[in-house]
Motif scaffolding. Structure first.
Motif, short mmCIF file in Angstrom:
data_model
loop_
_atom_site.label_atom_id
_atom_site.label_comp_id
_atom_site.label_asym_id
_atom_site.label_seq_id
_atom_site.Cartn_x
_atom_site.Cartn_y
_atom_site.Cartn_z
N LYS A 101 71.12 18.32 -3.15
CA LYS A 101 72.20 18.37 -4.45
C LYS A 101 73.48 19.58 -3.67
N SER A 102 73.19 20.30 -3.39
CA SER A 102 74.07 21.72 -2.02
C SER A 102 74.60 20.89 -0.90
N PHE A 103 73.32 19.95 -0.04
CA PHE A 103 74.92 18.80 0.92
C PHE A 103 75.85 17.90 0.37
N TYR A 104 75.27 17.33 -1.19
CA TYR A 104 76.51 16.47 -1.55
C TYR A 104 77.80 17.42 -2.25
N GLU A 105 77.13 18.74 -3.13
CA GLU A 105 78.73 19.43 -3.03
C GLU A 105 79.70 19.72 -2.24
N ALA A 106 78.56 20.09 -1.28
CA ALA A 106 79.29 20.92 0.25
C ALA A 106 80.68 19.23 0.42
N THR A 107 79.95 18.30 0.91
CA THR A 107 80.18 17.07 0.96
C THR A 107 81.82 16.56 0.69
N LYS A 108 81.36 16.82 -0.99
CA LYS A 108 83.16 16.49 -2.06
C LYS A 108 83.78 17.22 -1.06
N ILE A 109 84.08 18.88 -0.88
CA ILE A 109 85.05 19.20 -0.21
C ILE A 109 85.37 19.46 1.07
N LEU A 110 84.59 19.19 1.90
CA LEU A 110 85.27 18.63 3.55
C LEU A 110 85.13 17.84 3.35
N PRO A 111 86.45 18.01 4.98
CA PRO A 111 87.30 16.80 5.32
C PRO A 111 86.69 15.62 6.04
N LYS A 112 87.30 14.28 5.89
CA LYS A 112 86.20 13.43 6.55
C LYS A 112 85.77 13.93 8.12
N THR A 113 86.61 14.38 8.80
CA THR A 113 85.89 14.72 10.00
C THR A 113 84.51 15.01 10.28
N SER A 114 84.66 16.63 8.77
CA SER A 114 83.02 16.83 8.90
C SER A 114 82.73 16.36 7.59
N ALA A 115 81.92 16.28 6.98
CA ALA A 115 82.09 15.08 5.52
C ALA A 115 80.83 14.26 6.08
N PRO A 116 80.88 13.76 7.63
CA PRO A 116 79.41 12.87 8.28
C PRO A 116 78.65 13.77 7.71
N LEU A 117 78.48 14.96 8.24
CA LEU A 117 77.47 16.19 8.56
C LEU A 117 76.25 16.61 7.39
N THR A 118 76.96 16.56 6.31
CA THR A 118 76.66 17.21 5.00
C THR A 118 75.81 16.08 3.84
N ALA A 119 76.90 15.08 4.07
CA ALA A 119 76.61 13.95 3.53
C ALA A 119 75.26 13.44 4.40
N TYR A 120 74.65 12.90 5.49
CA TYR A 120 73.79 12.92 6.11
C TYR A 120 72.45 13.70 5.64
N TYR A 121 72.83 15.05 5.79
CA TYR A 121 71.30 15.80 5.54
C TYR A 121 71.06 15.80 3.45
N CYS A 122 72.93 15.35 3.02
CA CYS A 122 72.26 15.19 1.78
C CYS A 122 71.14 13.63 1.19
N PHE A 123 71.52 12.64 2.46
CA PHE A 123 69.97 11.29 2.09
C PHE A 123 69.23 11.70 2.94
N LEU A 124 69.51 12.43 3.64
CA LEU A 124 67.75 13.27 4.26
C LEU A 124 67.11 13.46 3.61
N ASN A 125 67.32 15.19 2.78
CA ASN A 125 66.53 15.84 1.68
C ASN A 125 66.47 14.38 0.58
N ALA A 126 67.31 13.80 0.11
CA ALA A 126 67.10 13.05 -1.33
C ALA A 126 65.90 11.95 -0.47
N SER A 127 65.98 11.49 0.74
CA SER A 127 64.74 10.28 1.12
C SER A 127 63.65 11.24 1.34
N LYS A 128 63.57 12.64 1.40
CA LYS A 128 62.23 13.12 1.66
C LYS A 128 61.47 13.10 0.02
N CYS A 129 62.42 13.69 -0.73
CA CYS A 129 62.20 13.88 -1.96
C CYS A 129 61.59 12.57 -2.51
N LEU A 130 62.42 11.20 -2.59
CA LEU A 130 61.46 9.64 -2.64
C LEU A 130 60.15 9.09 -2.43
#
Length: 345
Positions: free
Chosen positions: A57-86
């Motif tokens: 969730k923290s990485f997701y919130e960060a992704t929303k405010i970053l420019p598109k050239t930086s957003a993939p980094l935090t979006a990926y770590y959002c996906f990684l941690n959500a996958s670990k949760c599952l």
């Protein structure tokens, strides 16, 4: 006329959860699923999984405010941690490596030159196995991955106008049986705009036109499952349905949004770039490669946004977190989520 199956007074329709759907439960109406899933994890005493979820969730919130050239980094770590949760919720052990690598081929900037490679160990490997998929160090281009994602399929075809559509819109996807019979199957109505003389050739090999319904172009799976009427058979019936549902969901995908939008993935005959994988691992793969570009070669990533596929890339970065988290939320809880004020389809 086929009869729709019911459970707990509700019609049994196609469910968003791939593996362990909670049949017969009400749809959860939420603007986003973060708080609901967090409370679900707490209620079910999934402490380690909850830590991963809060990180996501923290990485997701960060992704929303970053420019598109930086957003993939935090979006990926959002996906990684959500996958670990599952995986943690399901009791699946995983190697903490990411399970995917990537590189850019030499030459002009192109999505077809951005390559990802699946590894046999790591979070992605276990995520693929969760969806019943095998791993053999497969390699895919981001272009082909985007081709196989329904939620950006319109943007893909506005970018690559000469390529054939891969997804066929369907409505009323449900599980039915014939009167007086325990033989049951999946059925849905194909959007009339996709009905023409060659429609039958577009259906996956395991699907066919229902010749018994002249009111619409109805498709159904050829394979059947058993549903025996009677209260004593409830658990057995639901187990049969769940197994059958998992096979069905390999062919049918949805787009997260205020409406229930389901799509049948057409057969792969005469198509290049067809990938037989669930959307979740593919989103994971593509965002991993983009996160590498954002971290190590941001100037090269900028070149992608200066090319003809800039809008497609922007759509993926903006919409994939919503799609990914909605799908993972359903897998974790077994429930379906919709935005309040939704319409059915």
């Amino acid at each position: 006329m086929a009869i729709t199956h019911t459970h707990k007074g509700k019609n049994l329709k196609l469910h968003k959860a791939f593996k362990s759907p909670s049949w017969g439960m009400d749809t959860v109406l939420v603007t986003d699923t973060w708080d609901y899933v967090s409370l679900w994890l707490k209620r079910n005493k999934k402490g380690d999984a909850q830590f991963y979820w809060e990180q996501a969730k923290s990485f997701y919130e960060a992704t929303k405010i970053l420019p598109k050239t930086s957003a993939p980094l935090t979006a990926y770590y959002c996906f990684l941690n959500a996958s670990k949760c599952l995986l943690t919720v399901k009791g699946i052990a995983f190697d903490k490596r990411h399970g995917v690598s990537g590189w850019s081929k030499l030459g002009r900037v192109s999505l077809s030159k951005e390559i990802v490679k699946l590894q046999n160990k790591g979070v992605l490997a276990e995520l693929c196995r969760y969806y019943g998929e095998t791993i053999n160090k497969n390699t895919y281009s981001i272009k082909d991955i985007f081709f196989n994602l329904p939620f950006i399929h319109r943007a893909y075809h506005l970018t690559f106008t000469s390529e054939q559509p891969l997804f066929l819109p369907i409505s009323n996807p449900e599980y039915v049986h014939a009167p007086g019979s325990k033989k049951s199957w999946f059925t849905a109505t194909l959007d009339q705009h996709y009905v023409h003389g060659q429609t039958a050739s577009l259906l996956p090999p395991t699907f066919e036109k229902d010749a018994g319904d002249n009111t619409c172009y109805r498709v159904r799976r050829k394979k059947r499952f058993n549903w025996t009427r009677g209260a004593v058979n409830v658990e057995s019936n639901l187990a049969n349905l769940t197994n059958y549902h998992q096979d069905t969901r390999k062919h049918v995908f949805y787009i997260h949004g205020p409406m229930r939008l389901w799509y049948l993935k057409r057969n792969k005959r005469n198509l290049t770039g067809f990938i037989e994988r669930h959307s979740v691992p593919l989103i994971f793969c593509a965002m991993h490669r983009l996160s590498e570009l954002a971290r190590y070669t941001p100037n090269y990533l900028v070149k992608h946004f200066d090319s003809q596929h800039n809008w497609l890339l922007s759509e993926f970065i903006q919409t994939s977190p919503l799609q990914f988290i909605d799908e993972i939320s359903s897998e974790i809880t077994g429930q379906e989520f919709m935005v309040p004020g939704r319409a059915n389809r």
